[in-house]
Design a protein around this motif. Structure first.
Motif, PDB file in Angstrom:
ATOM      1  N   MET A   1      58.581  25.378  45.111  1.00 57.77           N
ATOM      2  CA  MET A   1      57.176  25.882  45.313  1.00 57.77           C
ATOM      3  C   MET A   1      56.426  24.739  45.964  1.00 57.77           C
ATOM      4  SD  MET A   1      54.806  27.241  42.340  1.00 57.77           S
ATOM      5  CE  MET A   1      55.980  28.614  41.847  1.00 57.77           C
ATOM      6  N   ASP A   2      55.673  25.079  46.820  1.00 58.48           N
ATOM      7  CA  ASP A   2      54.874  24.297  47.557  1.00 58.48           C
ATOM      8  C   ASP A   2      53.252  24.883  47.718  1.00 58.48           C
ATOM      9  OD1 ASP A   2      55.004  26.228  49.604  1.00 58.48           O
ATOM     10  OD2 ASP A   2      56.012  25.124  50.990  1.00 58.48           O
ATOM     11  N   GLN A   3      52.442  24.230  48.297  1.00 61.19           N
ATOM     12  CA  GLN A   3      51.052  24.848  48.633  1.00 61.19           C
ATOM     13  C   GLN A   3      50.770  25.865  49.052  1.00 61.19           C
ATOM     14  OE1 GLN A   3      48.315  21.934  50.063  1.00 61.19           O
ATOM     15  NE2 GLN A   3      48.343  20.360  48.370  1.00 61.19           N
ATOM     16  N   ASP A   4      51.460  26.341  50.192  1.00 60.92           N
ATOM     17  CA  ASP A   4      51.726  27.535  50.794  1.00 60.92           C
ATOM     18  C   ASP A   4      51.870  28.744  49.893  1.00 60.92           C
ATOM     19  OD1 ASP A   4      50.646  26.224  53.084  1.00 60.92           O
ATOM     20  OD2 ASP A   4      52.420  26.189  54.021  1.00 60.92           O
ATOM     21  N   TYR A   5      53.229  28.616  49.394  1.00 62.99           N
ATOM     22  CA  TYR A   5      53.595  29.439  48.313  1.00 62.99           C
ATOM     23  C   TYR A   5      52.418  29.754  47.248  1.00 62.99           C
ATOM     24  CZ  TYR A   5      56.629  32.100  45.407  1.00 62.99           C
ATOM     25  OH  TYR A   5      57.391  33.163  44.731  1.00 62.99           O
ATOM     26  N   MET A   6      52.175  28.512  46.504  1.00 62.45           N
ATOM     27  CA  MET A   6      50.990  28.908  45.553  1.00 62.45           C
ATOM     28  C   MET A   6      49.954  29.653  45.952  1.00 62.45           C
ATOM     29  SD  MET A   6      51.832  27.427  42.562  1.00 62.45           S
ATOM     30  CE  MET A   6      49.983  27.021  41.883  1.00 62.45           C
ATOM     31  N   ILE A   7      49.311  29.396  47.280  1.00 61.51           N
ATOM     32  CA  ILE A   7      48.361  30.166  47.942  1.00 61.51           C
ATOM     33  C   ILE A   7      48.446  31.508  47.886  1.00 61.51           C
ATOM     34  CG2 ILE A   7      46.935  30.364  49.894  1.00 61.51           C
ATOM     35  CD1 ILE A   7      47.087  27.180  50.219  1.00 61.51           C
ATOM     36  N   GLU A   8      49.748  31.864  48.433  1.00 60.85           N
ATOM     37  CA  GLU A   8      50.203  33.354  48.518  1.00 60.85           C
ATOM     38  C   GLU A   8      50.096  34.035  47.034  1.00 60.85           C
ATOM     39  OE1 GLU A   8      53.409  34.232  50.801  1.00 60.85           O
ATOM     40  OE2 GLU A   8      53.009  32.700  52.190  1.00 60.85           O
ATOM     41  N   LEU A   9      50.916  33.307  45.988  1.00 62.02           N
ATOM     42  CA  LEU A   9      51.007  33.831  44.711  1.00 62.02           C
ATOM     43  C   LEU A   9      49.315  33.958  44.007  1.00 62.02           C
ATOM     44  CD1 LEU A   9      53.777  31.960  42.719  1.00 62.02           C
ATOM     45  CD2 LEU A   9      53.565  34.335  43.456  1.00 62.02           C
ATOM     46  N   VAL A  10      48.797  32.883  44.098  1.00 63.18           N
ATOM     47  CA  VAL A  10      47.410  33.360  43.297  1.00 63.18           C
ATOM     48  C   VAL A  10      46.419  33.998  44.264  1.00 63.18           C
ATOM     49  CG1 VAL A  10      45.246  31.849  42.813  1.00 63.18           C
ATOM     50  CG2 VAL A  10      47.622  30.824  42.312  1.00 63.18           C
ATOM     51  N   SER A  11      46.588  34.256  45.435  1.00 61.49           N
ATOM     52  CA  SER A  11      45.660  35.050  46.240  1.00 61.49           C
ATOM     53  C   SER A  11      45.955  36.731  45.779  1.00 61.49           C
ATOM     54  CB  SER A  11      45.964  34.868  47.582  1.00 61.49           C
ATOM     55  OG  SER A  11      45.345  33.577  48.104  1.00 61.49           O
ATOM     56  N   SER A  12      47.554  36.878  45.792  1.00 65.86           N
ATOM     57  CA  SER A  12      47.788  38.107  45.552  1.00 65.86           C
ATOM     58  C   SER A  12      47.320  38.631  44.066  1.00 65.86           C
ATOM     59  CB  SER A  12      49.287  38.053  45.597  1.00 65.86           C
ATOM     60  OG  SER A  12      50.059  37.537  44.450  1.00 65.86           O
ATOM     61  N   LYS A  13      46.997  37.835  43.072  1.00 69.56           N
ATOM     62  CA  LYS A  13      46.577  37.972  41.810  1.00 69.56           C
ATOM     63  C   LYS A  13      45.013  38.058  41.487  1.00 69.56           C
ATOM     64  CE  LYS A  13      50.785  38.759  40.357  1.00 69.56           C
ATOM     65  NZ  LYS A  13      51.292  40.119  40.045  1.00 69.56           N
ATOM     66  N   MET A  14      44.285  37.499  42.585  1.00 68.44           N
ATOM     67  CA  MET A  14      42.844  37.448  42.555  1.00 68.44           C
ATOM     68  C   MET A  14      42.131  38.720  41.959  1.00 68.44           C
ATOM     69  SD  MET A  14      41.681  34.342  43.458  1.00 68.44           S
ATOM     70  CE  MET A  14      40.346  34.481  44.646  1.00 68.44           C
ATOM     71  N   ARG A  15      42.548  39.876  42.289  1.00 70.83           N
ATOM     72  CA  ARG A  15      41.972  40.917  41.917  1.00 70.83           C
ATOM     73  C   ARG A  15      41.968  41.108  40.543  1.00 70.83           C
ATOM     74  NH1 ARG A  15      42.845  46.570  41.393  1.00 70.83           N
ATOM     75  NH2 ARG A  15      41.084  47.948  41.783  1.00 70.83           N
ATOM     76  N   LEU A  16      43.344  41.114  39.936  1.00 70.04           N
ATOM     77  CA  LEU A  16      43.940  41.152  38.472  1.00 70.04           C
ATOM     78  C   LEU A  16      43.145  40.162  37.505  1.00 70.04           C
ATOM     79  CD1 LEU A  16      47.793  42.090  38.947  1.00 70.04           C
ATOM     80  CD2 LEU A  16      45.903  43.585  38.431  1.00 70.04           C
ATOM     81  N   ILE A  17      43.096  39.031  38.199  1.00 72.26           N
ATOM     82  CA  ILE A  17      42.504  38.054  37.360  1.00 72.26           C
ATOM     83  C   ILE A  17      41.131  38.384  37.222  1.00 72.26           C
ATOM     84  CG2 ILE A  17      41.776  35.730  37.448  1.00 72.26           C
ATOM     85  CD1 ILE A  17      44.295  35.059  38.872  1.00 72.26           C
ATOM     86  N   ARG A  18      40.308  38.655  38.136  1.00 65.03           N
ATOM     87  CA  ARG A  18      38.890  38.965  37.866  1.00 65.03           C
ATOM     88  C   ARG A  18      38.645  40.289  37.170  1.00 65.03           C
ATOM     89  NH1 ARG A  18      36.235  43.078  40.249  1.00 65.03           N
ATOM     90  NH2 ARG A  18      37.408  43.726  41.797  1.00 65.03           N
ATOM     91  N   MET A  19      39.645  41.354  37.381  1.00 65.54           N
ATOM     92  CA  MET A  19      39.668  42.399  36.319  1.00 65.54           C
ATOM     93  C   MET A  19      39.605  42.065  34.944  1.00 65.54           C
ATOM     94  SD  MET A  19      41.186  45.310  38.903  1.00 65.54           S
ATOM     95  CE  MET A  19      40.918  46.828  37.863  1.00 65.54           C
ATOM     96  N   GLU A  20      40.670  41.310  34.682  1.00 64.59           N
ATOM     97  CA  GLU A  20      41.088  40.891  33.250  1.00 64.59           C
ATOM     98  C   GLU A  20      39.795  40.265  32.560  1.00 64.59           C
ATOM     99  OE1 GLU A  20      45.554  38.930  32.784  1.00 64.59           O
ATOM    100  OE2 GLU A  20      44.026  37.727  33.453  1.00 64.59           O
ATOM    101  N   ARG A  21      39.151  39.574  33.504  1.00 63.30           N
ATOM    102  CA  ARG A  21      37.924  38.767  32.963  1.00 63.30           C
ATOM    103  C   ARG A  21      36.613  39.689  32.733  1.00 63.30           C
ATOM    104  NH1 ARG A  21      37.988  33.428  31.894  1.00 63.30           N
ATOM    105  NH2 ARG A  21      35.965  32.846  31.376  1.00 63.30           N
ATOM    106  N   GLY A  22      36.725  41.026  33.325  1.00 68.75           N
ATOM    107  CA  GLY A  22      35.698  42.102  33.280  1.00 68.75           C
ATOM    108  C   GLY A  22      34.442  41.538  34.453  1.00 68.75           C
ATOM    109  N   TYR A  23      34.868  40.766  35.470  1.00 72.65           N
ATOM    110  CA  TYR A  23      33.768  40.239  36.521  1.00 72.65           C
ATOM    111  C   TYR A  23      33.818  41.406  37.467  1.00 72.65           C
ATOM    112  CZ  TYR A  23      33.641  35.558  34.691  1.00 72.65           C
ATOM    113  OH  TYR A  23      33.605  34.408  33.718  1.00 72.65           O
ATOM    114  N   THR A  24      32.524  41.384  37.903  1.00 69.38           N
ATOM    115  CA  THR A  24      32.179  42.186  39.401  1.00 69.38           C
ATOM    116  C   THR A  24      32.600  41.064  40.412  1.00 69.38           C
ATOM    117  OG1 THR A  24      30.231  41.304  39.594  1.00 69.38           O
ATOM    118  CG2 THR A  24      30.405  43.346  38.232  1.00 69.38           C
TER     119      THR A  24
END
Length: 150
Positions: A1-24
């Motif tokens: 795992m490297d930075q590029d892969y981490m960036i892709e993984l986390v970026s792909s989950k941003m919406r779910l992370i936001r929705m989990e927290r109930g944030y607009t």
């Protein structure tokens, strides 16, 4: 795992992370220090978050189920291991690896575990304190041998 892969993984989950927290989108962009327009682009997978924002997401949302689903129970440990290529110092108490970890090898007061999701390795002592973390199996085994001899 490297930075590029981490960036892709986390970026792909941003919406779910936001929705989990109930944030607009407004609130999430404010928390991360990015524009709403940038957040929308990340959530629509038109662009990727930057490394600094990925680190921020891992720190600020470390208990997110969406984040843990791709990084395991310790997103900060994974991000730190990627950033520094390894962690080699007593770091503090862990939960002992009862859920997200597979025991690989034990030697003396230390044991080597592998994360079932991120696949990184770590060494814990008999008190469940973290001593070493890396993505390189060979390095982990060598460090386990060294620690067991000390």
């Amino acid at each position: 795992m490297d930075q590029d892969y981490m960036i892709e993984l986390v970026s792909s989950k941003m919406r779910l992370i936001r929705m989990e927290r109930g944030y607009t989108q407004e609130k999430m962009s404010e928390v991360l220090g990015i524009s709403k327009k940038t957040l929308v682009q990340i959530e629509k997978e038109r662009t990727l978050a930057g490394w600094a924002h990925v680190v921020a997401v891992c720190a600020l949302f470390k208990n997110s189920e969406a984040l843990q689903s791709v990084l395991g129970d310790e997103p900060l440990e994974v991000i730190e291991t990627v950033a520094h290529r390894s962690i080699d110092r007593p770091k503090g108490k862990t939960m002992g690896g009862k859920v997200w970890w597979r025991e690989m090898k034990a030697k003396g007061d230390f044991r080597l575990q592998q994360n079932l999701i991120s696949q990184h390795y770590r060494i814990l002592d008999s008190y469940d304190d973290l001593w070493f973390s890396t993505f390189e199996k060979r390095d982990a085994i060598e460090r386990l041998d060294e620690l067991a001899q000390e």
